[in-house]
Scaffold this active site. Structure first.
Site, PDB file in Angstrom:
ATOM      1  N   SER A  60       0.846  -1.189   0.000  1.00 16.66           N
ATOM      2  CA  SER A  60       0.000   0.000   0.000  1.00 16.66           C
ATOM      3  C   SER A  60       0.889   1.251   0.000  1.00 16.66           C
ATOM      4  O   SER A  60       2.098   1.161   0.196  1.00 16.66           O
ATOM      5  CB  SER A  60      -0.917   0.022   1.228  1.00 16.66           C
ATOM      6  OG  SER A  60      -0.141   0.064   2.415  1.00 16.66           O
ATOM      7  N   HIS A  61       0.278   2.396  -0.227  1.00 10.76           N
ATOM      8  CA  HIS A  61       0.980   3.677  -0.204  1.00 10.76           C
ATOM      9  C   HIS A  61       0.269   4.618   0.763  1.00 10.76           C
ATOM     10  O   HIS A  61      -0.953   4.539   0.937  1.00 10.76           O
ATOM     11  CB  HIS A  61       1.027   4.297  -1.610  1.00 10.76           C
ATOM     12  CG  HIS A  61       1.899   3.553  -2.565  1.00 10.76           C
ATOM     13  ND1 HIS A  61       3.125   4.021  -2.965  1.00 10.76           N
ATOM     14  CD2 HIS A  61       1.727   2.375  -3.196  1.00 10.76           C
ATOM     15  CE1 HIS A  61       3.672   3.167  -3.807  1.00 10.76           C
ATOM     16  NE2 HIS A  61       2.830   2.150  -3.963  1.00 10.76           N
ATOM     17  N   PRO A  62       0.979   5.539   1.387  1.00  8.26           N
ATOM     18  CA  PRO A  62       0.379   6.411   2.408  1.00  8.26           C
ATOM     19  C   PRO A  62      -0.383   7.589   1.804  1.00  8.26           C
ATOM     20  O   PRO A  62       0.170   8.669   1.589  1.00  8.26           O
ATOM     21  CB  PRO A  62       1.599   6.886   3.198  1.00  8.26           C
ATOM     22  CG  PRO A  62       2.709   6.905   2.199  1.00  8.26           C
ATOM     23  CD  PRO A  62       2.441   5.759   1.266  1.00  8.26           C
ATOM     24  N   ILE A  63      -1.662   7.386   1.544  1.00 12.37           N
ATOM     25  CA  ILE A  63      -2.441   8.446   0.905  1.00 12.37           C
ATOM     26  C   ILE A  63      -2.679   9.625   1.842  1.00 12.37           C
ATOM     27  O   ILE A  63      -3.052  10.712   1.395  1.00 12.37           O
ATOM     28  CB  ILE A  63      -3.782   7.913   0.370  1.00 12.37           C
ATOM     29  CG1 ILE A  63      -4.619   7.316   1.501  1.00 12.37           C
ATOM     30  CG2 ILE A  63      -3.558   6.868  -0.707  1.00 12.37           C
ATOM     31  CD1 ILE A  63      -6.023   6.887   1.060  1.00 12.37           C
TER      32      ILE A  63
ATOM     33  N   THR B  73       2.687  10.101  -2.000  1.00 14.56           N
ATOM     34  CA  THR B  73       2.597   8.640  -1.895  1.00 14.56           C
ATOM     35  C   THR B  73       3.867   7.954  -2.376  1.00 14.56           C
ATOM     36  O   THR B  73       3.976   6.736  -2.315  1.00 14.56           O
ATOM     37  CB  THR B  73       1.417   8.109  -2.731  1.00 14.56           C
ATOM     38  OG1 THR B  73       1.614   8.475  -4.104  1.00 14.56           O
ATOM     39  CG2 THR B  73       0.098   8.681  -2.242  1.00 14.56           C
TER      40      THR B  73
END
Length: 207
Positions: free
Chosen positions: A75-78, A83
């Site tokens: 996942s990526h840190p939205i 990101t």
């Protein structure tokens, strides 16, 4: 055919072998060609079809996973300003760091026993799929799935349960997948009908 042909065939065979890193794979399971298994566990009698990638996932027994699936990706840190991984701690494909902000891109995914996942499914990291569940072909699963539930679609949604609640309760209590292969062999002919299976089990227990 010349030596060049046979060399190319040999390289193709080597390159198509499954790639397994930091994972525990049962010797009773089957992993097909061109699979990528990273930091995962796969239990007995589960097969993973070709071109499937699995990350940080624990998979139970007797699961059927079709081709071209992606399970437990990063996942990526939205909620961060960017990101991009160049601002996060740890290695990244760009080999560049402007900062080392703490972030864990992988969440552990759990797949129960006797789960069937159709071809070209994407399973979000951190999701839990209960025993006996079915995920339809091409689904994008973003939520947890209960035992013996059927989900499908993009995004995947609940379709129906495989059996009535009483049958599901009995199957979960039985946990047939934990039996020895000898005990499973005794009752296996009744697996096409749950009610007959329960009668068979009751008969064996009364002996």
């Amino acid at each position: 055919m010349g030596i060049k042909y046979y060399i190319q065939k040999a390289f193709q065979k080597v390159l198509s072998q499954p790639m397994v890193r930091s994972s525990k794979i049962s010797n009773k399971s089957a992993i097909w060609n061109d699979c990528l298994i990273i930091d995962s566990e796969i239990d007995d009698y589960t097969y993973v079809s070709d071109h499937t990638s699995i990350y940080y996932t624990k998979i139970g027994k007797f699961c059927s996973i079709a081709s071209y699936c992606l399970i437990g990706g990063a996942s990526h840190p939205i909620e961060y300003v960017s990101t991009s991984p160049v601002f996060l701690e740890g290695r990244n494909a760009l080999k560049t760091h402007f900062a080392n902000i703490p972030y864990k891109p992988y969440k552990e995914t759990f797949i129960g026993n006797d789960v069937w996942i159709g071809a070209k499914c994407c399973i979000k990291g951190g999701v839990t799929i209960g025993d006996g569940a079915v995920i339809g072909m091409g689904s994008v699963l973003l939520k947890d799935v209960g035992a013996y539930e059927i989900w499908a679609g993009n995004p995947a949604h609940f379709i129906r349960k495989r059996f009535d609640d009483e049958t599901i309760s009995k199957l979960l209590e039985m946990k047939w997948w934990e039996l020895s292969k000898e005990d499973i062999a005794v009752i296996a002919d009744n697996f096409n009908t749950p009610s007959l299976l329960f009668i068979k089990i009751d008969g064996e227990e009364s002996r």
